[in-house]
Design a protein around this motif. Structure first.
Motif, PDB file in Angstrom:
ATOM      1  N   ARG A   1      86.829 -64.147  59.846  1.00 13.80           N
ATOM      2  CA  ARG A   1      88.025 -63.345  59.582  1.00 13.80           C
ATOM      3  C   ARG A   1      88.095 -62.888  58.130  1.00 13.80           C
ATOM      4  O   ARG A   1      88.394 -61.716  57.852  1.00 13.80           O
ATOM      5  N   VAL A   2      87.834 -63.784  57.189  1.00 20.34           N
ATOM      6  CA  VAL A   2      88.039 -63.455  55.780  1.00 20.34           C
ATOM      7  C   VAL A   2      86.867 -62.678  55.174  1.00 20.34           C
ATOM      8  O   VAL A   2      86.998 -62.104  54.090  1.00 20.34           O
ATOM      9  N   LEU A   3      85.722 -62.656  55.854  1.00 24.52           N
ATOM     10  CA  LEU A   3      84.589 -61.889  55.356  1.00 24.52           C
ATOM     11  C   LEU A   3      84.780 -60.394  55.626  1.00 24.52           C
ATOM     12  O   LEU A   3      85.284 -59.998  56.682  1.00 24.52           O
ATOM     13  N   ALA A   4      84.377 -59.578  54.676  1.00 22.01           N
ATOM     14  CA  ALA A   4      84.401 -58.130  54.867  1.00 22.01           C
ATOM     15  C   ALA A   4      83.206 -57.724  55.725  1.00 22.01           C
ATOM     16  O   ALA A   4      82.202 -58.445  55.792  1.00 22.01           O
ATOM     17  N   PRO A   5      83.284 -56.601  56.421  1.00 17.64           N
ATOM     18  CA  PRO A   5      82.125 -56.121  57.187  1.00 17.64           C
ATOM     19  C   PRO A   5      80.891 -56.032  56.290  1.00 17.64           C
ATOM     20  O   PRO A   5      80.954 -55.501  55.174  1.00 17.64           O
ATOM     21  N   GLY A   6      79.785 -56.571  56.762  1.00 12.65           N
ATOM     22  CA  GLY A   6      78.576 -56.657  55.962  1.00 12.65           C
ATOM     23  C   GLY A   6      78.475 -57.959  55.198  1.00 12.65           C
ATOM     24  O   GLY A   6      77.438 -58.248  54.579  1.00 12.65           O
ATOM     25  N   GLY A   7      79.544 -58.770  55.232  1.00 11.48           N
ATOM     26  CA  GLY A   7      79.570 -60.035  54.514  1.00 11.48           C
ATOM     27  C   GLY A   7      78.686 -61.091  55.163  1.00 11.48           C
ATOM     28  O   GLY A   7      78.378 -61.025  56.349  1.00 11.48           O
TER      29      GLY A   7
ATOM     30  N   THR B   1      86.069 -67.515  44.266  1.00 14.82           N
ATOM     31  CA  THR B   1      87.176 -68.391  44.663  1.00 14.82           C
ATOM     32  C   THR B   1      86.596 -69.689  45.204  1.00 14.82           C
ATOM     33  O   THR B   1      85.774 -69.675  46.121  1.00 14.82           O
ATOM     34  N   ILE B   2      87.022 -70.798  44.630  1.00 14.52           N
ATOM     35  CA  ILE B   2      86.571 -72.116  45.071  1.00 14.52           C
ATOM     36  C   ILE B   2      87.733 -72.783  45.785  1.00 14.52           C
ATOM     37  O   ILE B   2      88.807 -72.980  45.218  1.00 14.52           O
ATOM     38  N   SER B   3      87.503 -73.131  47.037  1.00 19.42           N
ATOM     39  CA  SER B   3      88.564 -73.677  47.880  1.00 19.42           C
ATOM     40  C   SER B   3      88.187 -75.071  48.387  1.00 19.42           C
ATOM     41  O   SER B   3      87.033 -75.328  48.713  1.00 19.42           O
ATOM     42  N   ASP B   4      89.175 -75.938  48.429  1.00 23.89           N
ATOM     43  CA  ASP B   4      88.969 -77.280  48.991  1.00 23.89           C
ATOM     44  C   ASP B   4      90.328 -77.806  49.443  1.00 23.89           C
ATOM     45  O   ASP B   4      91.353 -77.467  48.850  1.00 23.89           O
ATOM     46  N   ILE B   5      90.313 -78.632  50.464  1.00 22.24           N
ATOM     47  CA  ILE B   5      91.570 -79.184  50.979  1.00 22.24           C
ATOM     48  C   ILE B   5      92.094 -80.316  50.098  1.00 22.24           C
ATOM     49  O   ILE B   5      93.253 -80.702  50.186  1.00 22.24           O
ATOM     50  N   ASN B   6      91.227 -80.837  49.216  1.00 24.50           N
ATOM     51  CA  ASN B   6      91.586 -81.987  48.388  1.00 24.50           C
ATOM     52  C   ASN B   6      91.723 -81.576  46.927  1.00 24.50           C
ATOM     53  O   ASN B   6      90.745 -81.180  46.292  1.00 24.50           O
ATOM     54  N   GLN B   7      92.923 -81.693  46.399  1.00 27.27           N
ATOM     55  CA  GLN B   7      93.176 -81.276  45.023  1.00 27.27           C
ATOM     56  C   GLN B   7      92.423 -82.137  44.012  1.00 27.27           C
ATOM     57  O   GLN B   7      92.017 -81.650  42.945  1.00 27.27           O
ATOM     58  N   HIS B   8      92.215 -83.414  44.323  1.00 29.78           N
ATOM     59  CA  HIS B   8      91.486 -84.292  43.403  1.00 29.78           C
ATOM     60  C   HIS B   8      90.047 -83.805  43.216  1.00 29.78           C
ATOM     61  O   HIS B   8      89.512 -83.842  42.104  1.00 29.78           O
ATOM     62  N   MET B   9      89.425 -83.369  44.300  1.00 31.38           N
ATOM     63  CA  MET B   9      88.069 -82.837  44.206  1.00 31.38           C
ATOM     64  C   MET B   9      88.058 -81.544  43.383  1.00 31.38           C
ATOM     65  O   MET B   9      87.175 -81.311  42.560  1.00 31.38           O
ATOM     66  N   LEU B  10      89.052 -80.688  43.617  1.00 24.80           N
ATOM     67  CA  LEU B  10      89.145 -79.444  42.858  1.00 24.80           C
ATOM     68  C   LEU B  10      89.332 -79.706  41.359  1.00 24.80           C
ATOM     69  O   LEU B  10      88.746 -79.014  40.518  1.00 24.80           O
ATOM     70  N   ASN B  11      90.127 -80.698  41.036  1.00 18.71           N
ATOM     71  CA  ASN B  11      90.355 -81.030  39.632  1.00 18.71           C
ATOM     72  C   ASN B  11      89.050 -81.448  38.954  1.00 18.71           C
ATOM     73  O   ASN B  11      88.780 -81.064  37.809  1.00 18.71           O
ATOM     74  N   ALA B  12      88.251 -82.229  39.673  1.00 14.97           N
ATOM     75  CA  ALA B  12      86.964 -82.664  39.127  1.00 14.97           C
ATOM     76  C   ALA B  12      86.039 -81.464  38.934  1.00 14.97           C
ATOM     77  O   ALA B  12      85.322 -81.361  37.928  1.00 14.97           O
TER      78      ALA B  12
ATOM     79  N   GLY C   1      79.596 -58.165  40.851  1.00 17.18           N
ATOM     80  CA  GLY C   1      80.600 -57.351  41.523  1.00 17.18           C
ATOM     81  C   GLY C   1      80.998 -57.880  42.880  1.00 17.18           C
ATOM     82  O   GLY C   1      81.903 -57.336  43.526  1.00 17.18           O
ATOM     83  N   SER C   2      80.346 -58.944  43.326  1.00 18.20           N
ATOM     84  CA  SER C   2      80.658 -59.539  44.633  1.00 18.20           C
ATOM     85  C   SER C   2      81.977 -60.307  44.577  1.00 18.20           C
ATOM     86  O   SER C   2      82.444 -60.721  43.509  1.00 18.20           O
TER      87      SER C   2
ATOM     88  N   THR D   1      88.081 -59.772  53.240  1.00 25.77           N
ATOM     89  CA  THR D   1      88.252 -59.863  51.787  1.00 25.77           C
ATOM     90  C   THR D   1      86.949 -60.121  51.027  1.00 25.77           C
ATOM     91  O   THR D   1      86.703 -59.493  49.994  1.00 25.77           O
ATOM     92  N   PHE D   2      86.105 -61.022  51.521  1.00 28.81           N
ATOM     93  CA  PHE D   2      85.005 -61.541  50.710  1.00 28.81           C
ATOM     94  C   PHE D   2      83.639 -60.982  51.106  1.00 28.81           C
ATOM     95  O   PHE D   2      83.371 -60.680  52.261  1.00 28.81           O
ATOM     96  N   THR D   3      82.782 -60.893  50.083  1.00 27.58           N
ATOM     97  CA  THR D   3      81.413 -60.443  50.281  1.00 27.58           C
ATOM     98  C   THR D   3      80.560 -61.545  50.895  1.00 27.58           C
ATOM     99  O   THR D   3      79.669 -61.283  51.708  1.00 27.58           O
ATOM    100  N   ALA D   4      80.818 -62.790  50.485  1.00 26.49           N
ATOM    101  CA  ALA D   4      80.041 -63.924  50.982  1.00 26.49           C
ATOM    102  C   ALA D   4      80.933 -65.151  51.082  1.00 26.49           C
ATOM    103  O   ALA D   4      81.855 -65.345  50.275  1.00 26.49           O
ATOM    104  N   TYR D   5      80.643 -65.965  52.079  1.00 21.90           N
ATOM    105  CA  TYR D   5      81.347 -67.227  52.325  1.00 21.90           C
ATOM    106  C   TYR D   5      80.288 -68.325  52.308  1.00 21.90           C
ATOM    107  O   TYR D   5      79.344 -68.291  53.091  1.00 21.90           O
ATOM    108  N   THR D   6      80.435 -69.281  51.389  1.00 21.36           N
ATOM    109  CA  THR D   6      79.498 -70.394  51.322  1.00 21.36           C
ATOM    110  C   THR D   6      80.213 -71.712  51.571  1.00 21.36           C
ATOM    111  O   THR D   6      81.396 -71.862  51.252  1.00 21.36           O
ATOM    112  N   MET D   7      79.478 -72.658  52.138  1.00 21.63           N
ATOM    113  CA  MET D   7      79.995 -74.007  52.321  1.00 21.63           C
ATOM    114  C   MET D   7      78.822 -74.981  52.247  1.00 21.63           C
ATOM    115  O   MET D   7      77.855 -74.850  52.981  1.00 21.63           O
ATOM    116  N   GLY D   8      78.909 -75.929  51.324  1.00 19.08           N
ATOM    117  CA  GLY D   8      77.837 -76.896  51.157  1.00 19.08           C
ATOM    118  C   GLY D   8      78.276 -78.305  51.495  1.00 19.08           C
ATOM    119  O   GLY D   8      79.143 -78.867  50.818  1.00 19.08           O
TER     120      GLY D   8
END
Length: 302
Positions: A208-214, A138-149, A103-104, A183-190
């Protein structure tokens, strides 16, 4: 092992300011590579690092996009080779630390080839939900080639349906996300924030994009707790890793840039201060592999 080079540049008001850059004594001095603005001023606010080079923000964006375009197909393979497979363990621990609940609403930034996403979906597929709540990733990246992979990899997962998770792929800049506030429950970056031009902007957007408690959770290279081992690692990585890159992929400069980005990343205590400055509370870090890797955590409470 390290020395500091002071660069004199002018800010937007034409006043000379100092920019200190840490680098190995074995390296050539850094070269200022920006162009003067039309009014003759050398604008420090348009400068950033690309490895040990000082370049304009626009130039870094172009160079970074080209780097990850070139290595998108070999990225996972080289991670295995260069980390001796340890990156898999680090990412597993990272996702277990988050412990996403059904549900997250999850946001994985600089999600690249989906290595964090794969583990998030695996974790969710093994989590029983009485109410059968659907998760959104939601998976986000600035590079479309990486996203395609990454998208191709996720579509092959045998347990994707069991995870009961909607997956979206968004090409976006971590410094300027197009998502709504709270908007989001959790924000991850590896292993992605070290490549960003303005870490403070990345952290501000995360808040900014994390919801309170995120929760904000970042997996990144850090500094070994043993100073002698850190010096050895710094020296060897600048020679061994680019050499391996050349041998296996025909690329040298790309892997030199990757190593330099690791060495220029703020010390973990400084990074903690930056996370707090972005507004996060209960900021902590957890060291892995003698401090070579750290998991940084913070919460948005309001």
């Amino acid at each position: 092992m390290f020395s500091k080079i002071t660069l004199l540049v002018k800010n937007t008001h034409g006043i000379a300011v100092k920019s200190r850059v840490r680098c190995l004594r074995t390296q050539m001095p850094l070269v200022l590579q920006s162009k003067d603005s039309p009014d003759g001023e050398n604008r420090a606010d348009n400068l950033t690092h690309f490895g040990y080079q000082i370049v304009s923000k626009e130039e870094k964006n172009k160079k970074s996009l080209k780097v990850f375009e070139d290595i998108s197909q070999s990225y996972d393979f080289m991670n295995d080779v260069l980390s001796l497979g340890l990156h898999r363990m680090w990412r597993n621990i990272f996702v277990e630390e988050l412990g996403p609940k059904p549900g997250s609403k999850l946001l994985d930034v600089a999600g690249g080839t989906g290595e964090i996403a794969v583990r998030l979906l695996n974790y969710l597929s093994n989590t029983q939900s009485v109410n059968k709540k659907q998760t959104h990733l939601t998976i986000s990246d600035i590079n479309q080639h990486m996203l395609n992979a990454g998208k191709a990899k996720i579509e092959r997962l045998p347990y994707r349906d069991k995870a009961n998770c909607v997956v979206d792929w968004v090409c976006a800049d971590a410094e300027n996300l197009q998502f709504e506030d709270n908007t989001f429950t959790a924000y991850t970056m590896g292993f992605g924030i070290k490549y960003c031009s303005h870490i403070d902007k990345v952290l501000s957007e995360a808040y900014r994009v994390l919801a309170p408690g995120g929760r904000f959770l970042c997996l990144e290279f850090s500094h070994l707790t043993n100073e002698t081992l850190q010096k050895i690692f710094n020296t060897l990585s600048l020679t061994v890793i680019p050499a391996i890159g050349q041998l296996l992929t025909g690329q040298t400069d790309i892997y030199k840039y990757l190593v330099e980005s690791i060495q220029l990343f703020p010390h973990k205590d400084e990074f903690v201060r930056m996370i707090r400055s972005a507004g996060f509370s209960h900021v902590t870090y957890r060291d892995l592999s003698l401090g070579l890797i750290s998991i940084h955590s913070g919460f948005k409470l309001k």
